[in-house]
Write a protein that holds these residues in place. Structure first.
Motif, PDB file in Angstrom:
ATOM      1  N   TRP A  97     -11.617   5.332   6.163  1.00  0.00           N
ATOM      2  CA  TRP A  97     -10.523   5.342   5.190  1.00  0.00           C
ATOM      3  C   TRP A  97     -10.729   4.234   4.156  1.00  0.00           C
ATOM      4  O   TRP A  97     -10.688   4.456   2.958  1.00  0.00           O
ATOM      5  CB  TRP A  97      -9.187   5.183   5.920  1.00  0.00           C
ATOM      6  CG  TRP A  97      -7.991   5.087   5.032  1.00  0.00           C
ATOM      7  CD1 TRP A  97      -7.266   3.968   4.756  1.00  0.00           C
ATOM      8  CD2 TRP A  97      -7.384   6.136   4.280  1.00  0.00           C
ATOM      9  NE1 TRP A  97      -6.246   4.247   3.896  1.00  0.00           N
ATOM     10  CE2 TRP A  97      -6.287   5.580   3.581  1.00  0.00           C
ATOM     11  CE3 TRP A  97      -7.652   7.497   4.121  1.00  0.00           C
ATOM     12  CZ2 TRP A  97      -5.474   6.331   2.747  1.00  0.00           C
ATOM     13  CZ3 TRP A  97      -6.834   8.238   3.288  1.00  0.00           C
ATOM     14  CH2 TRP A  97      -5.763   7.659   2.616  1.00  0.00           C
ATOM     15  N   LYS A 127      -9.121   1.925   2.603  1.00  0.00           N
ATOM     16  CA  LYS A 127      -8.310   1.842   1.385  1.00  0.00           C
ATOM     17  C   LYS A 127      -7.090   0.947   1.524  1.00  0.00           C
ATOM     18  O   LYS A 127      -6.396   0.727   0.542  1.00  0.00           O
ATOM     19  CB  LYS A 127      -7.789   3.242   1.015  1.00  0.00           C
ATOM     20  CG  LYS A 127      -8.832   4.215   0.530  1.00  0.00           C
ATOM     21  CD  LYS A 127      -8.128   5.492   0.093  1.00  0.00           C
ATOM     22  CE  LYS A 127      -9.101   6.643  -0.022  1.00  0.00           C
ATOM     23  NZ  LYS A 127      -8.421   7.917  -0.181  1.00  0.00           N
ATOM     24  N   CYS A 128      -6.755   0.513   2.740  1.00  0.00           N
ATOM     25  CA  CYS A 128      -5.488  -0.212   2.902  1.00  0.00           C
ATOM     26  C   CYS A 128      -5.518  -1.535   2.139  1.00  0.00           C
ATOM     27  O   CYS A 128      -6.498  -2.285   2.231  1.00  0.00           O
ATOM     28  CB  CYS A 128      -5.204  -0.467   4.375  1.00  0.00           C
ATOM     29  SG  CYS A 128      -5.123   1.061   5.326  1.00  0.00           S
ATOM     30  N   SER A 129      -4.427  -1.793   1.425  1.00  0.00           N
ATOM     31  CA  SER A 129      -4.474  -2.907   0.468  1.00  0.00           C
ATOM     32  C   SER A 129      -4.409  -4.286   1.119  1.00  0.00           C
ATOM     33  O   SER A 129      -4.657  -5.282   0.479  1.00  0.00           O
ATOM     34  CB  SER A 129      -3.349  -2.760  -0.554  1.00  0.00           C
ATOM     35  OG  SER A 129      -2.111  -2.806   0.102  1.00  0.00           O
ATOM     36  N   THR A 157     -11.222  -4.590   2.675  1.00  0.00           N
ATOM     37  CA  THR A 157     -11.945  -3.352   2.357  1.00  0.00           C
ATOM     38  C   THR A 157     -13.246  -3.587   1.576  1.00  0.00           C
ATOM     39  O   THR A 157     -14.067  -2.693   1.477  1.00  0.00           O
ATOM     40  CB  THR A 157     -11.051  -2.404   1.535  1.00  0.00           C
ATOM     41  OG1 THR A 157     -10.516  -3.162   0.445  1.00  0.00           O
ATOM     42  CG2 THR A 157      -9.907  -1.846   2.353  1.00  0.00           C
ATOM     43  N   LYS A 174       3.147   3.284   1.001  1.00  0.00           N
ATOM     44  CA  LYS A 174       2.498   3.770  -0.224  1.00  0.00           C
ATOM     45  C   LYS A 174       1.840   2.597  -0.955  1.00  0.00           C
ATOM     46  O   LYS A 174       0.688   2.678  -1.394  1.00  0.00           O
ATOM     47  CB  LYS A 174       3.551   4.424  -1.116  1.00  0.00           C
ATOM     48  CG  LYS A 174       2.979   5.471  -2.001  1.00  0.00           C
ATOM     49  CD  LYS A 174       4.053   6.404  -2.499  1.00  0.00           C
ATOM     50  CE  LYS A 174       3.420   7.238  -3.608  1.00  0.00           C
ATOM     51  NZ  LYS A 174       4.338   7.564  -4.643  1.00  0.00           N
ATOM     52  N   LEU A 175       2.594   1.501  -1.044  1.00  0.00           N
ATOM     53  CA  LEU A 175       2.052   0.314  -1.723  1.00  0.00           C
ATOM     54  C   LEU A 175       0.826  -0.218  -0.974  1.00  0.00           C
ATOM     55  O   LEU A 175      -0.112  -0.749  -1.577  1.00  0.00           O
ATOM     56  CB  LEU A 175       3.146  -0.765  -1.781  1.00  0.00           C
ATOM     57  CG  LEU A 175       2.895  -2.005  -2.625  1.00  0.00           C
ATOM     58  CD1 LEU A 175       2.725  -1.634  -4.100  1.00  0.00           C
ATOM     59  CD2 LEU A 175       4.055  -3.005  -2.486  1.00  0.00           C
ATOM     60  N   ASN A 224      -1.241   1.671   0.473  1.00  0.00           N
ATOM     61  CA  ASN A 224      -2.267   2.713   0.417  1.00  0.00           C
ATOM     62  C   ASN A 224      -2.714   3.118   1.810  1.00  0.00           C
ATOM     63  O   ASN A 224      -3.906   3.327   2.061  1.00  0.00           O
ATOM     64  CB  ASN A 224      -3.463   2.232  -0.407  1.00  0.00           C
ATOM     65  CG  ASN A 224      -4.126   3.376  -1.138  1.00  0.00           C
ATOM     66  OD1 ASN A 224      -3.655   4.515  -1.062  1.00  0.00           O
ATOM     67  ND2 ASN A 224      -5.207   3.086  -1.822  1.00  0.00           N
ATOM     68  N   LYS A 225      -1.757   3.188   2.710  1.00  0.00           N
ATOM     69  CA  LYS A 225      -2.071   3.460   4.112  1.00  0.00           C
ATOM     70  C   LYS A 225      -2.365   4.942   4.344  1.00  0.00           C
ATOM     71  O   LYS A 225      -3.011   5.325   5.324  1.00  0.00           O
ATOM     72  CB  LYS A 225      -0.862   3.017   4.956  1.00  0.00           C
ATOM     73  CG  LYS A 225      -1.080   3.007   6.419  1.00  0.00           C
ATOM     74  CD  LYS A 225      -1.908   1.837   6.888  1.00  0.00           C
ATOM     75  CE  LYS A 225      -2.521   2.134   8.237  1.00  0.00           C
ATOM     76  NZ  LYS A 225      -3.470   1.147   8.688  1.00  0.00           N
ATOM     77  N   GLY A 226      -1.873   5.788   3.442  1.00  0.00           N
ATOM     78  CA  GLY A 226      -2.183   7.223   3.560  1.00  0.00           C
ATOM     79  C   GLY A 226      -1.402   7.926   4.654  1.00  0.00           C
ATOM     80  O   GLY A 226      -1.792   9.018   5.077  1.00  0.00           O
ATOM     81  N   ARG A 257      -0.589  -6.776  -9.042  1.00  0.00           N
ATOM     82  CA  ARG A 257      -0.250  -5.380  -8.760  1.00  0.00           C
ATOM     83  C   ARG A 257       0.765  -5.256  -7.631  1.00  0.00           C
ATOM     84  O   ARG A 257       1.416  -4.241  -7.449  1.00  0.00           O
ATOM     85  CB  ARG A 257      -1.508  -4.620  -8.330  1.00  0.00           C
ATOM     86  CG  ARG A 257      -2.048  -3.760  -9.431  1.00  0.00           C
ATOM     87  CD  ARG A 257      -3.074  -2.813  -8.859  1.00  0.00           C
ATOM     88  NE  ARG A 257      -4.290  -2.982  -9.627  1.00  0.00           N
ATOM     89  CZ  ARG A 257      -5.483  -2.601  -9.241  1.00  0.00           C
ATOM     90  NH1 ARG A 257      -5.642  -2.067  -8.048  1.00  0.00           N
ATOM     91  NH2 ARG A 257      -6.506  -2.760 -10.011  1.00  0.00           N
ATOM     92  N   TYR A 258       0.834  -6.290  -6.825  1.00  0.00           N
ATOM     93  CA  TYR A 258       1.733  -6.254  -5.652  1.00  0.00           C
ATOM     94  C   TYR A 258       2.931  -7.180  -5.847  1.00  0.00           C
ATOM     95  O   TYR A 258       3.659  -7.474  -4.904  1.00  0.00           O
ATOM     96  CB  TYR A 258       0.934  -6.614  -4.385  1.00  0.00           C
ATOM     97  CG  TYR A 258      -0.182  -5.617  -4.178  1.00  0.00           C
ATOM     98  CD1 TYR A 258       0.029  -4.446  -3.459  1.00  0.00           C
ATOM     99  CD2 TYR A 258      -1.430  -5.806  -4.786  1.00  0.00           C
ATOM    100  CE1 TYR A 258      -0.984  -3.502  -3.328  1.00  0.00           C
ATOM    101  CE2 TYR A 258      -2.438  -4.864  -4.650  1.00  0.00           C
ATOM    102  CZ  TYR A 258      -2.213  -3.713  -3.920  1.00  0.00           C
ATOM    103  OH  TYR A 258      -3.193  -2.766  -3.804  1.00  0.00           O
TER     104      TYR A 258
END
Ligand code: SF4
Length: 630
Positions: free
Chosen positions: A368, A370-372, A376, A475-476, A478-480, A554-555
């Motif tokens: 995956w 992608k988690c913020s 990563t 969502k923030l 990006n956990k999907g 962004r956060y």
């Protein structure tokens, strides 16, 4: 004839890591090096140190130091010293699984001496009028009850070592604060220049024995966590005193995350080489270098000291493909001497600390990625490579043949559903009976059918991230996944008889008090509906390698500037203008979850767990029941 110079490589696990099973790095490197014809050996100094200290002989030594200190633990230890000395070897043998019949005597609570760690048991009886051990272990859980009591006995002695011998000692870590996100090498340098404690002397004795036994040309010290760094440097120091010709190499998870920008020359007073990311390729290059087949400038992802300055050398050669790294070997490790402990009455924690699990990975990296909040950008997450099921099951069979153990811990950050499905099919085809557990993502692909197939293949537990349990924050991040999806997938695992542990998080950027209260309500409902049986709330930490750390704006947060850092760099402070009092909220979350796991307080309003005033939850009653289709 052109004969290759033989290089003997010793890989070691520094103190402290877990004691119930070997940390996997040395087994992987030793297996790989042997597959390439290199003479390779391994030693577990974390286990060795504990076995030396927690023995009759070790106790005699730390009694001498203890005589000068008067804490509660020390006083109790001195007063009951004869009983400690008489029972310590038996208690350790029991925890090693070598003397199970001792459970009856330990269970009487008359056999082992009891120090302050046992006080909570007695306090519970006084307050609630119930024996917590009877409640936790019932009438027949004699082995577990004795294991818990013997663990408290060891914890009492660990407290004595901390109070009387070395204030930095703990079972799971040693002197962690000297290394964790520590920008300056000064504290570590000062500690290493100080007179060695009894713990350090014992470690030095182990190094001496290992060098005599294996006569290495190269010593690899793999450091998974900051709590092993001080031990690793003490090992290297001992090596350099014994024989400075032995090349010392530092690598492992701590280096890969915290030392990527290393520029501190004093590290090289202890280590000749510091390697980044997977060790196989850089270590092979070092072996060739020591054989005289490769110059120093042809090393792979390796820091060296050149003219007093730290230089990073990387020939750019690709990593060894995961399928070609060969099966790990545990040969040389004392597999019958690992200590299973049972301190927290949490079913998932138990898997981590109890039992000798063979550690393997289903894949390399995270599919995956992608988690913020996750690293990563780093190789251990970013480079995803699947292992064909056939190769994985070959490794499983080799591990069983070597260790005689059929329990496996898959160490992936998130094992892919397709790979697990293929694994289950291959295990079925070979009619191989094993038990296994590991991390997953709560993916839709884990259907009820797949969960049943996995249970049939031997899956006993999974853990995965529900994180902040809020759809906005997931969502923030990006956990999907969404909360409803996690509930559904977790329920499928649970219905198949697989234990589910949820990693939970609080204090994520912009997380409000309302969202924290709601997240606890989701968790409450999930436990009540039988979706999860275990969980733990972690406080969010921002790392420099994560998307949040790289793009804080962004956060919605501002990073606190880090000082210049020649040494370790990982966690970074931040200012969150929306944040509530996460410290105070954290206590309530932990208390609630602990009770939920024991089936207590599931009907109570979630506000009742917090010491501060918090708003009512906005989550609808029955949300999770509807999500799982009840
Ligand atoms: S948190 Fe887990 S699932 Fe997410 S990117 Fe990291 S390893 Fe993968």
């Amino acid at each position: 004839m052109n004969r290759q110079k033989s290089i003997r490589v010793l890989s070691v696990i520094p103190p402290m890591t877990q004691l119930n099973t070997p940390y996997p790095a040395t087994a992987c490197l030793t297996g790989f090096l042997r597959s390439r014809g290199v003479e390779a050996f391994q030693e577990d100094f974390a286990l060795g140190l504990v076995l030396k200290l927690f023995s009759r002989e070790g106790l005699e030594k730390f009694r001498k130091c203890a005589a000068r200190k008067r804490t509660k633990s020390v006083k109790s230890f001195i007063a009951q010293f004869d009983r400690y000395a008489k029972t310590v070897d038996s208690a350790v043998a029991f925890l090693q699984g070598r003397d199970p019949t001792l459970a009856q005597r330990i269970g009487t609570r008359q056999f082992l001496p009891e120090g302050p760690r046992f006080a909570t048991l007695d306090a519970f009886v006084a307050k609630e009028g119930v024996d917590p051990l009877a409640w936790a272990f019932g009438a027949l859980g004699e082995q577990d009850r004795a294991k818990h009591l013997a663990t408290l006995f060891l914890n009492d002695m660990a407290d004595v070592i901390r109070d009387a011998v070395d204030g930095r000692f703990e079972f799971a870590r040693y002197a962690e604060s000297l290394a964790k996100s520590q920008p300056s090498f000064d504290p570590l340098a000062k500690a290493l220049a100080a007179k060695p404690s009894l713990v350090d002397e014992t470690l030095r004795g182990l190094v001496r024995e290992a060098v005599k036994k294996h006569k290495p040309d190269m010593m690899l010290v793999s450091v998974p966590f900051p709590g092993c760094v001080y031990g690793a440097f003490r090992i290297a120091q001992a090596i350099k005193e014994l024989d400075p010709r032995i090349a010392t190499v530092l690598g492992g998870g701590f280096v890969n995350t915290e030392l990527r920008e290393l520029s501190e020359p004093r590290v090289f007073d202890f280590f000749d080489f510091v390697t980044l990311d997977d060790g196989e390729r850089p270590v092979l290059a070092l072996v060739e270098h020591l054989r005289g087949e490769r110059t120093r400038d042809q090393l792979v992802r390796t820091f060296v000291l050149k003219q007093g300055k730290v230089r990073f050398i990387d020939s750019g050669e690709p990593d060894i493909p995961f399928a070609k790294t060969s099966a790990p070997t545990w040969d040389g490790l004392p597999l019958d001497q690992y200590i299973s402990v049972l301190d927290l009455l949490n079913p998932m924690h138990r898997l981590w600390s109890d039992g000798r699990w063979n550690k393997l990975a289903v894949a390399h990296g995270c599919y995956w990625r992608k988690c913020s909040f996750c690293d990563t950008g780093l190789d251990y997450i970013a480079r995803h490579e699947n292992l064909p099921a056939k190769v994985l099951v070959d490794r499983i069979e080799a591990a069983i043949a070597e260790t005689g153990q059929t329990g496996f811990h898959f160490t992936d950050e998130a094992a892919p559903p397709a790979a697990l499905k293929a694994l289950a099919a291959e295990l079925k085809r070979r009619q191989l009976a094993i038990s296994w557990w590991g991390n997953i993502r709560f993916e839709r692909a884990f259907t009820p059918e797949l969960c049943r197939e996995l249970a049939e293949s031997g899956c006993i537990a999974v853990s995965g991230g529900l994180e902040a349990a809020s759809d906005r924050l997931l969502k923030l991040m990006n956990k999907g996944v969404s909360v409803a999806q996690v509930a559904k997938v977790a329920k499928s695992f649970s219905d198949a008889g697989i234990l589910v542990h949820a990693y939970l998080m609080y204090g994520f950027p912009t997380q409000t008090v309302q969202e924290t209260v709601d997240s606890l309500e989701y968790v409450r409902q999930m436990v009540a509906e039988g979706c999860i049986q275990s969980g733990f709330f972690h406080r969010f930490a921002c790392t420099v390698h994560s998307p949040v750390g790289r793009n804080p704006e962004r956060y919605g947060i501002k990073l606190v500037p880090l000082p210049p850092s020649p040494f370790a760099k990982n966690d970074v402070g931040f200012v969150d203008p929306t944040g509530g009092d996460h410290d105070a909220l954290g206590k309530g979350l932990a208390k609630a979850l602990y009770n939920y796991m024991h089936g207590v307080g599931l009907d109570a309003d979630v506000r009742s767990w917090f010491d501060l005033r918090v708003p009512r939850t906005t989550v609808k009653r029955g949300f999770i029941a509807r999500a799982v289709g009840r």
